[in-house]
Each structure stands twice: as C-alpha cells, then as structure tokens.
Write a protein that holds these residues in place. Structure first.
Motif, short mmCIF file in Angstrom:
data_model
loop_
_atom_site.label_atom_id
_atom_site.label_comp_id
_atom_site.label_asym_id
_atom_site.label_seq_id
_atom_site.Cartn_x
_atom_site.Cartn_y
_atom_site.Cartn_z
N MET A 1 0.77 -1.24 0.00
CA MET A 1 0.00 0.00 0.00
C MET A 1 0.80 1.30 0.00
O MET A 1 0.21 2.37 0.00
N CYS A 2 2.11 1.28 -0.01
CA CYS A 2 2.91 2.51 -0.04
C CYS A 2 2.48 3.39 -1.23
O CYS A 2 2.21 2.88 -2.31
N ILE A 3 2.44 4.69 -1.04
CA ILE A 3 2.06 5.61 -2.11
C ILE A 3 3.07 5.58 -3.26
O ILE A 3 2.73 5.83 -4.41
N ILE A 4 4.32 5.23 -2.99
CA ILE A 4 5.35 5.17 -4.02
C ILE A 4 5.51 3.77 -4.59
O ILE A 4 5.53 3.58 -5.80
N CYS A 5 5.63 2.75 -3.74
CA CYS A 5 5.94 1.41 -4.24
C CYS A 5 4.82 0.39 -4.04
O CYS A 5 4.99 -0.78 -4.38
N GLY A 6 3.68 0.81 -3.54
CA GLY A 6 2.60 -0.13 -3.25
C GLY A 6 1.91 -0.62 -4.50
O GLY A 6 1.31 0.16 -5.25
N MET A 7 1.96 -1.92 -4.72
CA MET A 7 1.38 -2.51 -5.93
C MET A 7 -0.14 -2.62 -5.85
O MET A 7 -0.79 -2.79 -6.88
N GLU A 8 -0.72 -2.52 -4.66
CA GLU A 8 -2.18 -2.58 -4.52
C GLU A 8 -2.78 -1.19 -4.30
O GLU A 8 -3.98 -1.05 -4.13
N ASN A 9 -1.95 -0.16 -4.30
CA ASN A 9 -2.42 1.21 -4.12
C ASN A 9 -2.75 1.77 -5.50
O ASN A 9 -1.86 2.12 -6.27
N THR A 10 -4.04 1.85 -5.81
CA THR A 10 -4.46 2.27 -7.15
C THR A 10 -4.10 3.72 -7.47
O THR A 10 -4.02 4.09 -8.64
N LEU A 11 -3.86 4.53 -6.46
CA LEU A 11 -3.45 5.92 -6.69
C LEU A 11 -1.94 6.09 -6.59
O LEU A 11 -1.42 7.17 -6.82
N GLY A 12 -1.22 5.02 -6.26
CA GLY A 12 0.22 5.10 -6.08
C GLY A 12 1.00 5.09 -7.39
O GLY A 12 0.45 4.92 -8.47
N VAL A 13 2.29 5.28 -7.25
CA VAL A 13 3.20 5.34 -8.40
C VAL A 13 3.61 3.93 -8.86
O VAL A 13 3.89 3.72 -10.03
N GLN A 14 3.66 2.97 -7.95
CA GLN A 14 4.06 1.59 -8.23
C GLN A 14 5.46 1.53 -8.84
O GLN A 14 5.73 0.79 -9.78
N ALA A 15 6.37 2.31 -8.26
CA ALA A 15 7.76 2.39 -8.72
C ALA A 15 8.51 1.10 -8.40
O ALA A 15 8.18 0.39 -7.46
N GLN A 16 9.54 0.85 -9.20
CA GLN A 16 10.39 -0.32 -9.03
C GLN A 16 11.79 0.16 -8.63
O GLN A 16 12.29 1.15 -9.18
N PHE A 17 12.44 -0.57 -7.71
CA PHE A 17 13.74 -0.15 -7.19
C PHE A 17 14.76 -1.27 -7.28
O PHE A 17 14.42 -2.44 -7.13
N TYR A 18 16.01 -0.88 -7.48
CA TYR A 18 17.09 -1.82 -7.76
C TYR A 18 18.35 -1.47 -6.96
O TYR A 18 18.68 -0.29 -6.81
N ASN A 19 19.06 -2.49 -6.52
CA ASN A 19 20.37 -2.32 -5.91
C ASN A 19 21.39 -2.28 -7.03
O ASN A 19 21.48 -3.22 -7.82
#
Length: 172
Positions: free
Chosen positions: A12-30
C-alpha cells in the motif's frame, strides 16, 4: 550501471505499493556501486498544475529513494526521516518514464544521510534532494508485520540503468 538485484515492493505505499491504485508503483534496484536506482512514471493523479507532477510527489519520491538506500546493505532494517531538503530544477511531466538514484552521503551506526536525484531518460536532473534518517527497530516504527507488507517482488528483465555522465559516487 549494472543492476545487482531488485528490491521488494509493498502492498500500500504511495510510491511502491502494488495494490495502491493511486500510487506510483515504482520499481527499485540495488546498483553495483552501492546506490539504489528506481524506475517510475507519474500519472495524472499525481499532478499539481495540468501537465506537471506535484512537488509533494517529487519530494515523496526523493524520500523513498533515500529510505531505500539503507536496503542496499541492510535489507532487514527500517529508518525514519528526520530531515529532507528538495530542490526542484525543472517541471516534471506525468505519463513520462523517469528514473531516480540515491546514494549514501554520510553513514553512521544509527543515522545516515542520502543524496537523491530524479531524472528524465535523457539524464537531465529534474529534482534533487538530501534526506537524513534515523535507523530504528521495526517494532518502534510500526506494529504491522513488515515482512508481510513488503513481500512483493516483481520480476523483470532490468539489468542496467543508464545514469549517463551524471554518475556521482556512492561515497558522496
């Protein structure tokens, strides 16, 4: 720059939450230099003026990148934001692929500072910031099960992110 591994997403995170329909759904990498890289696209739901991403969303992305710097070498720890400063350099459009980068600029046992950048795919810096974090035990931050909230791994074929000439070292 080479991607070493992918970081998990939350529900549910606003940036990385995959179920947050208003979120950005960003992907992060090391990344192979110890930094964190991100790939994301803001949408019209994230606007301020028509055609532009809200500055608060950019600050939130800087905050997320800085927070995820910790997970490049301590994926089982959490930290909370103590201070954040953001500089907006250019208007940021939505519906355009963007990338971000975060690196440690200072690292102590219970505190760290990270520098972060949001760039377009031509490596123009659109926003930058620095955030200070306090590393804390998970139970002092949330009573939620952190492992259950941050358990989504979206597999993809990203094995490199080009930061162009703008490749500050992970040491600052």
């Amino acid at each position: 720059m080479k991607v070493l591994s992918k970081q998990n997403n939350s529900h549910m995170c606003i940036i990385c939450g995959m179920e947050n329909t208003l979120g950005v759904q960003a992907q992060f990498y090391n990344m192979d230099d110890g930094s964190v890289g991100g790939l994301f696209t803001f949408r019209p739901e994230h606007q301020s003026y028509p055609g532009r991403v809200h500055g608060g969303m950019l600050a939130t992305m800087i905050d997320e990148l800085a927070g995820r710097v910790l997970w490049t070498d301590h994926p089982d720890q959490l930290a909370v934001t103590m201070d954040i400063n953001v500089r907006y350099r250019k208007p940021v459009p939505y519906n355009v692929p963007l990338k971000g980068r975060g690196v440690y600029s200072k690292k102590l046992s219970r505190m760290y500072t990270a520098k972060c950048w949001i760039m377009d795919m031509d490596n123009n810096v659109l926003a930058e910031g620095e955030a200070k974090y306090l590393v804390m035990p998970t139970e002092q931050i949330t009573d939620a099960n952190f492992d259950e909230e941050l358990d989504i791994l979206i597999k993809d074929e990203v094995n490199e992110i080009n930061f162009g000439k703008f490749e500050p070292s992970a040491n600052g």
